[in-house]
Enzyme design. Sequence first.
Site, PDB file in Angstrom:
ATOM      1  N   THR A   6       0.868  -1.175   0.000  1.00 25.60           N
ATOM      2  CA  THR A   6       0.000   0.000   0.000  1.00 25.60           C
ATOM      3  C   THR A   6       0.909   1.230   0.000  1.00 25.60           C
ATOM      4  O   THR A   6       1.085   1.872   1.033  1.00 25.60           O
ATOM      5  CB  THR A   6      -0.942   0.024   1.225  1.00 25.60           C
ATOM      6  OG1 THR A   6      -0.154  -0.186   2.415  1.00 25.60           O
ATOM      7  CG2 THR A   6      -2.000  -1.042   1.145  1.00 25.60           C
TER       8      THR A   6
ATOM      9  N   PHE B 183       3.054  -7.220  11.996  1.00 25.00           N
ATOM     10  CA  PHE B 183       3.941  -6.294  12.707  1.00 25.00           C
ATOM     11  C   PHE B 183       5.406  -6.628  12.475  1.00 25.00           C
ATOM     12  O   PHE B 183       6.268  -6.222  13.245  1.00 25.00           O
ATOM     13  CB  PHE B 183       3.632  -6.322  14.212  1.00 25.00           C
ATOM     14  CG  PHE B 183       2.190  -6.028  14.525  1.00 25.00           C
ATOM     15  CD1 PHE B 183       1.734  -4.719  14.524  1.00 25.00           C
ATOM     16  CD2 PHE B 183       1.287  -7.047  14.796  1.00 25.00           C
ATOM     17  CE1 PHE B 183       0.401  -4.431  14.795  1.00 25.00           C
ATOM     18  CE2 PHE B 183      -0.047  -6.777  15.061  1.00 25.00           C
ATOM     19  CZ  PHE B 183      -0.495  -5.463  15.071  1.00 25.00           C
ATOM     20  N   LEU B 184       5.687  -7.407  11.428  1.00 24.41           N
ATOM     21  CA  LEU B 184       7.067  -7.890  11.292  1.00 24.41           C
ATOM     22  C   LEU B 184       8.043  -6.764  10.970  1.00 24.41           C
ATOM     23  O   LEU B 184       7.720  -5.797  10.291  1.00 24.41           O
ATOM     24  CB  LEU B 184       7.167  -8.997  10.244  1.00 24.41           C
ATOM     25  CG  LEU B 184       6.893  -8.716   8.776  1.00 24.41           C
ATOM     26  CD1 LEU B 184       8.092  -8.096   8.086  1.00 24.41           C
ATOM     27  CD2 LEU B 184       6.538 -10.023   8.088  1.00 24.41           C
TER      28      LEU B 184
ATOM     29  N   LYS C 201      -2.485  -1.412  13.849  1.00 25.44           N
ATOM     30  CA  LYS C 201      -1.266  -1.404  13.042  1.00 25.44           C
ATOM     31  C   LYS C 201      -0.736   0.011  12.842  1.00 25.44           C
ATOM     32  O   LYS C 201       0.431   0.299  13.116  1.00 25.44           O
ATOM     33  CB  LYS C 201      -1.552  -2.062  11.687  1.00 25.44           C
ATOM     34  CG  LYS C 201      -0.412  -2.003  10.704  1.00 25.44           C
ATOM     35  CD  LYS C 201       0.837  -2.657  11.253  1.00 25.44           C
ATOM     36  CE  LYS C 201       2.066  -2.276  10.462  1.00 25.44           C
ATOM     37  NZ  LYS C 201       2.423  -3.213   9.442  1.00 25.44           N
TER      38      LYS C 201
ATOM     39  N   GLY D 168      19.713   9.453  16.055  1.00 16.78           N
ATOM     40  CA  GLY D 168      20.627   9.307  14.926  1.00 16.78           C
ATOM     41  C   GLY D 168      20.010   9.886  13.678  1.00 16.78           C
ATOM     42  O   GLY D 168      19.339  10.925  13.734  1.00 16.78           O
TER      43      GLY D 168
ATOM     44  N   GLY E  55      13.426   5.355   8.326  1.00 14.85           N
ATOM     45  CA  GLY E  55      13.104   5.292   6.906  1.00 14.85           C
ATOM     46  C   GLY E  55      12.439   3.955   6.654  1.00 14.85           C
ATOM     47  O   GLY E  55      11.857   3.364   7.555  1.00 14.85           O
TER      48      GLY E  55
ATOM     49  N   CYS F  25       7.794   1.318   5.588  1.00 14.68           N
ATOM     50  CA  CYS F  25       6.610   1.364   6.453  1.00 14.68           C
ATOM     51  C   CYS F  25       6.443   2.670   7.216  1.00 14.68           C
ATOM     52  O   CYS F  25       5.509   3.420   6.951  1.00 14.68           O
ATOM     53  CB  CYS F  25       6.631   0.205   7.438  1.00 14.68           C
ATOM     54  SG  CYS F  25       6.457  -1.379   6.610  1.00 14.68           S
TER      55      CYS F  25
ATOM     56  N   LYS G 186       5.775   6.254   5.262  1.00 16.51           N
ATOM     57  CA  LYS G 186       4.524   6.359   4.491  1.00 16.51           C
ATOM     58  C   LYS G 186       3.309   6.064   5.381  1.00 16.51           C
ATOM     59  O   LYS G 186       2.239   6.627   5.167  1.00 16.51           O
ATOM     60  CB  LYS G 186       4.550   5.456   3.257  1.00 16.51           C
ATOM     61  CG  LYS G 186       4.569   3.969   3.538  1.00 16.51           C
ATOM     62  CD  LYS G 186       3.478   3.226   2.807  1.00 16.51           C
ATOM     63  CE  LYS G 186       3.589   1.739   3.037  1.00 16.51           C
ATOM     64  NZ  LYS G 186       2.443   1.109   3.650  1.00 16.51           N
TER      65      LYS G 186
ATOM     66  N   LYS H 268      18.144   0.311   7.311  1.00 18.41           N
ATOM     67  CA  LYS H 268      18.570  -0.177   8.620  1.00 18.41           C
ATOM     68  C   LYS H 268      19.451  -1.404   8.399  1.00 18.41           C
ATOM     69  O   LYS H 268      19.456  -1.960   7.297  1.00 18.41           O
ATOM     70  CB  LYS H 268      17.369  -0.504   9.508  1.00 18.41           C
ATOM     71  CG  LYS H 268      16.565  -1.713   9.062  1.00 18.41           C
ATOM     72  CD  LYS H 268      15.519  -2.019  10.105  1.00 18.41           C
ATOM     73  CE  LYS H 268      14.911  -3.368   9.918  1.00 18.41           C
ATOM     74  NZ  LYS H 268      13.884  -3.652  10.915  1.00 18.41           N
TER      75      LYS H 268
HETATM   76  C1  UDX Z   1       8.546  -1.236  11.204  1.00 17.34           C
HETATM   77  C2  UDX Z   1       7.878  -1.713  12.506  1.00 17.34           C
HETATM   78  O1  UDX Z   1       8.861  -1.888  13.516  1.00 17.34           O
HETATM   79  C3  UDX Z   1       7.124  -3.017  12.255  1.00 17.34           C
HETATM   80  O2  UDX Z   1       6.452  -3.420  13.434  1.00 17.34           O
HETATM   81  C4  UDX Z   1       6.128  -2.796  11.138  1.00 17.34           C
HETATM   82  O3  UDX Z   1       5.461  -3.994  10.838  1.00 17.34           O
HETATM   83  C5  UDX Z   1       6.829  -2.283   9.894  1.00 17.34           C
HETATM   84  O4  UDX Z   1       7.573  -1.094  10.195  1.00 17.34           O
HETATM   85  P1  UDX Z   1      10.759  -1.914   9.874  1.00 17.34           P
HETATM   86  O5  UDX Z   1      10.358  -0.891   8.855  1.00 17.34           O
HETATM   87  O6  UDX Z   1      11.247  -3.235   9.416  1.00 17.34           O
HETATM   88  O7  UDX Z   1       9.519  -2.199  10.855  1.00 17.34           O
HETATM   89  O8  UDX Z   1      11.927  -1.251  10.732  1.00 17.34           O
HETATM   90  P2  UDX Z   1      12.184  -0.810  12.246  1.00 17.34           P
HETATM   91  O9  UDX Z   1      13.071  -1.781  12.898  1.00 17.34           O
HETATM   92  O10 UDX Z   1      10.930  -0.451  12.923  1.00 17.34           O
HETATM   93  O11 UDX Z   1      13.047   0.509  11.996  1.00 17.34           O
HETATM   94  C6  UDX Z   1      12.467   1.604  11.295  1.00 17.34           C
HETATM   95  C7  UDX Z   1      13.455   2.727  11.136  1.00 17.34           C
HETATM   96  O12 UDX Z   1      13.673   3.385  12.382  1.00 17.34           O
HETATM   97  C8  UDX Z   1      14.849   2.314  10.641  1.00 17.34           C
HETATM   98  O13 UDX Z   1      15.247   3.254   9.645  1.00 17.34           O
HETATM   99  C9  UDX Z   1      15.712   2.420  11.872  1.00 17.34           C
HETATM  100  O14 UDX Z   1      17.045   2.721  11.540  1.00 17.34           O
HETATM  101  C10 UDX Z   1      15.050   3.558  12.619  1.00 17.34           C
HETATM  102  N1  UDX Z   1      15.258   3.539  14.083  1.00 17.34           N
HETATM  103  C11 UDX Z   1      14.793   2.496  14.829  1.00 17.34           C
HETATM  104  C12 UDX Z   1      15.907   4.604  14.714  1.00 17.34           C
HETATM  105  O15 UDX Z   1      16.313   5.576  14.048  1.00 17.34           O
HETATM  106  N2  UDX Z   1      16.058   4.584  16.076  1.00 17.34           N
HETATM  107  C13 UDX Z   1      15.612   3.554  16.841  1.00 17.34           C
HETATM  108  O16 UDX Z   1      15.791   3.613  18.063  1.00 17.34           O
HETATM  109  C14 UDX Z   1      14.965   2.474  16.193  1.00 17.34           C
END
Ligand code: UDX
Length: 434
Positions: free
Chosen positions: A85, A148-149, A207, A256, A260, A263, A266, A324
């Site tokens: 989406t 929520f993965l 969600k 930091g 990005g 998920c 957007k 990440k």
């Molecule tokens: C996220 C949600 O965690 C997940 O539950 C949902 O289903 C999809 O979106 P994801 O996009 O895989 O998952 O990444 P996530 O581990 O949440 O990290 C998101 C971003 O936040 C990354 O760019 C990460 O570098 C950043 N981040 C995370 C930080 O800048 N600081 C933090 O403390 C944690």
Amino acid sequence: MRISVIGCGYLGAVHAACMAELGHDVVGVDVDESKVAELAAGRAPFFEPGLPEVLARGVASGRLRFTTDMAETAGARVHFVAVGTPQTAGSHAADLRYVDAAVGGLLPHLSDGDLVVGKSTVPVGTAARLGDLVRASSGADLAWNPEFLREGFAVADTLSPDRFVYGVPGGEGGERATALLDEVYAGPLAAGMPRLVTDYATAELVKVSANAFLATKISFINAMAEIAEATGADVTQLADAIGHDARIGRRFLNAGLGFGGGCLPKDIRAFQARADELGLESLAFLADVDAVNLRRRRRVVDLAVELLGEVEGARVAVLGVAFKPDSDDVRDSPALDVARALHGLGAQVVVYDPQAAGTAAKLAPELAYAADLEEALAGADVVLLLTEWQQFRQLDPAVVGALVAHRRIVDARNVLALPAWRHAGFEARGLGRP
Ligand code: UDX
């Protein structure tokens, strides 16, 4: 149980493989022929730790297959919709065309008693609309079961999630949907995973509100980093100190370069757009969450420029371009944004990422990509650590110092011990750290 999964991207491919791992007979459907060919051969089309193993096991067991033919969903009892989406071009709202196409494409193949299960992240109200459509056109029903993965932990998060949420219709339809989903997830439920049964709207909101909360938590600590930069405080110590309060918690409090990926960015924009449609001001603060997050990218570009003095022609080593670590995903990657901005200013940007160079090169072919860390560092005028891969956390200032042209480093993920780098003669900057 026979299961179909429509959409084999990050979410769907992992879900299909994990459903086979739970013992179900699964067919995954996607419109992308090359992706289907890779998956059918038991190979993961993207980097995700643990996925190659479950995929290969599923395909070898005969319980997992992939096709481009929607008709092969016929005969499955539960049909998961796991398509993307994305953000609509020119607006912040979610683009539902793939969800609508997936449900529309399923309709002719549904039988009495089947269950369509939405997993995609959608604006609240979508499940009610699609549920009416499914019930009017077939004897099937619809549930919403958000996912929520996290990328990098996708297999573990699918097989043992923090919780299951079932958004179901009222009455007997809801009871049947709950019973079918309990059968699908019997293994993890028996192991004690919590499960919450709600109405459609609540499940959809769980969600997006979880993602909005996580984004807000990250932007909160990044806002504190801005204050720390103006006052000489250290945001990493601040996070440790407030994180000891169990009501706050230390997780997702790493200041930091910000968030990005496919998920969080957007999803918070689509959530705001939905609130606007509902005539509610409730989510206006998410515009600030977004703004704080994007400001961190500019801050890193400014720090690099400050350290370099002259940017034009300077050699910039970018360490990490994935959004990440443990992912090859560069969708809305803060690191890629910074690399591109410096390239735009005339710098000679050389990127090294253990997994994401291939995906980044497709989006940003104008950047140079090094085959290894040493090549990226060689002759660099400044080093930018933008994604905290384990390999970069362990960098040795003496080794890096011997390769670069100028000893300058920006640790945009606050994972290095800056005093050790300064001791080795580096001008070293973090974010929100003195
Ligand atoms: C996220 C949600 O965690 C997940 O539950 C949902 O289903 C999809 O979106 P994801 O996009 O895989 O998952 O990444 P996530 O581990 O949440 O990290 C998101 C971003 O936040 C990354 O760019 C990460 O570098 C950043 N981040 C995370 C930080 O800048 N600081 C933090 O403390 C944690």
